[in-house]
Design a protein around this motif. Sequence first.
Motif, mmCIF file in Angstrom:
data_model
loop_
_atom_site.group_PDB
_atom_site.id
_atom_site.type_symbol
_atom_site.label_atom_id
_atom_site.label_comp_id
_atom_site.label_asym_id
_atom_site.label_seq_id
_atom_site.Cartn_x
_atom_site.Cartn_y
_atom_site.Cartn_z
ATOM 1 N N ARG A 1 5.828 -7.461 7.211
ATOM 2 C CA ARG A 1 5.550 -6.065 7.782
ATOM 3 C C ARG A 1 6.581 -5.203 7.479
ATOM 4 N N CYS A 2 6.004 -3.817 7.370
ATOM 5 C CA CYS A 2 7.038 -2.862 6.913
ATOM 6 C C CYS A 2 8.103 -2.563 8.505
ATOM 7 N N LYS A 3 9.399 -2.366 8.147
ATOM 8 C CA LYS A 3 10.193 -1.981 9.177
ATOM 9 C C LYS A 3 10.124 -0.624 9.429
ATOM 10 N N ASN A 4 9.588 0.098 8.728
ATOM 11 C CA ASN A 4 9.621 1.704 8.893
ATOM 12 C C ASN A 4 8.292 2.259 9.470
ATOM 13 N N VAL A 5 7.611 1.518 10.335
ATOM 14 C CA VAL A 5 6.530 1.879 10.874
ATOM 15 C C VAL A 5 6.725 3.373 11.695
ATOM 16 N N GLY A 6 5.959 4.524 11.394
ATOM 17 C CA GLY A 6 6.217 5.711 11.687
ATOM 18 C C GLY A 6 7.185 6.562 11.004
ATOM 19 N N GLU A 7 7.926 5.877 10.158
ATOM 20 C CA GLU A 7 9.024 6.552 9.345
ATOM 21 C C GLU A 7 8.412 6.623 7.971
ATOM 22 N N ASN A 8 8.647 7.732 7.353
ATOM 23 C CA ASN A 8 8.537 7.405 5.847
ATOM 24 C C ASN A 8 7.071 7.454 5.217
ATOM 25 N N TYR A 9 6.416 7.847 6.107
ATOM 26 C CA TYR A 9 4.999 7.855 5.784
ATOM 27 C C TYR A 9 4.385 8.872 5.325
ATOM 28 N N ILE A 10 3.435 9.166 4.192
ATOM 29 C CA ILE A 10 3.015 10.071 3.594
ATOM 30 C C ILE A 10 1.505 10.124 3.492
ATOM 31 N N LYS A 11 0.662 11.290 3.708
ATOM 32 C CA LYS A 11 -0.565 11.490 3.573
ATOM 33 C C LYS A 11 -0.856 11.077 2.180
ATOM 34 N N ILE A 30 -10.153 7.076 0.893
ATOM 35 C CA ILE A 30 -10.229 7.142 2.191
ATOM 36 C C ILE A 30 -8.865 7.635 2.825
ATOM 37 N N PRO A 31 -8.796 8.646 3.466
ATOM 38 C CA PRO A 31 -7.585 9.311 4.131
ATOM 39 C C PRO A 31 -6.600 8.313 4.716
ATOM 40 N N CYS A 32 -5.316 7.978 4.563
ATOM 41 C CA CYS A 32 -4.412 7.186 4.925
ATOM 42 C C CYS A 32 -3.064 7.559 5.230
ATOM 43 N N LEU A 33 -2.171 7.039 5.801
ATOM 44 C CA LEU A 33 -0.788 6.971 5.829
ATOM 45 C C LEU A 33 -0.207 6.024 4.920
ATOM 46 N N LYS A 34 0.631 6.324 4.010
ATOM 47 C CA LYS A 34 1.187 5.324 3.044
ATOM 48 C C LYS A 34 2.643 5.260 3.110
ATOM 49 N N CYS A 35 3.415 4.201 3.595
ATOM 50 C CA CYS A 35 4.750 4.257 3.522
ATOM 51 C C CYS A 35 5.265 4.080 2.114
ATOM 52 N N ASP A 36 6.227 5.198 2.030
ATOM 53 C CA ASP A 36 6.751 5.488 0.513
ATOM 54 C C ASP A 36 7.719 4.526 0.085
ATOM 55 N N GLU A 37 8.096 3.483 0.909
ATOM 56 C CA GLU A 37 9.115 2.395 0.478
ATOM 57 C C GLU A 37 8.413 1.252 0.207
ATOM 58 N N CYS A 38 7.351 0.753 1.014
ATOM 59 C CA CYS A 38 6.608 -0.389 0.726
ATOM 60 C C CYS A 38 5.333 -0.252 0.228
ATOM 61 N N GLY A 39 4.637 0.768 0.428
ATOM 62 C CA GLY A 39 3.220 1.032 0.024
ATOM 63 C C GLY A 39 2.358 0.607 0.976
ATOM 64 N N GLU A 40 2.826 0.333 2.395
ATOM 65 C CA GLU A 40 1.931 -0.230 3.248
ATOM 66 C C GLU A 40 0.725 0.899 3.860
ATOM 67 N N ILE A 41 -0.559 0.566 4.075
ATOM 68 C CA ILE A 41 -1.439 1.497 4.273
ATOM 69 C C ILE A 41 -1.550 1.352 5.743
#
Length: 74
Positions: A1-11, A30-41
């Motif tokens: 699981r990504c440690k950056n929840v809420g940070e570094n996310y892009i639309k 589908i609109p989402c938020l994606k972590c720009d470090e790990c790619g988690e959606i």
Amino acid sequence: RCKNVGENYIKDKTSEAIELSGGLLVIRNIPCLKCDECGEIHFSGDVVEQLEKIVGAVENSLQDVIILEYSSAA
């Protein structure tokens, strides 16, 4: 699981393939938020609710493969 929840996310937008008893449902853009470090959606609550409605609407009539655009089906 990504440690950056809420940070570094892009639309962004993503696609999901959902296997149902009658076949495969593919929902694109589908609109989402994606972590720009790990790619988690992550999906917002509103998007999850719309996805559930879309799945419910086609679940019993699905045969083989259906591909839908999120914006058209939501």
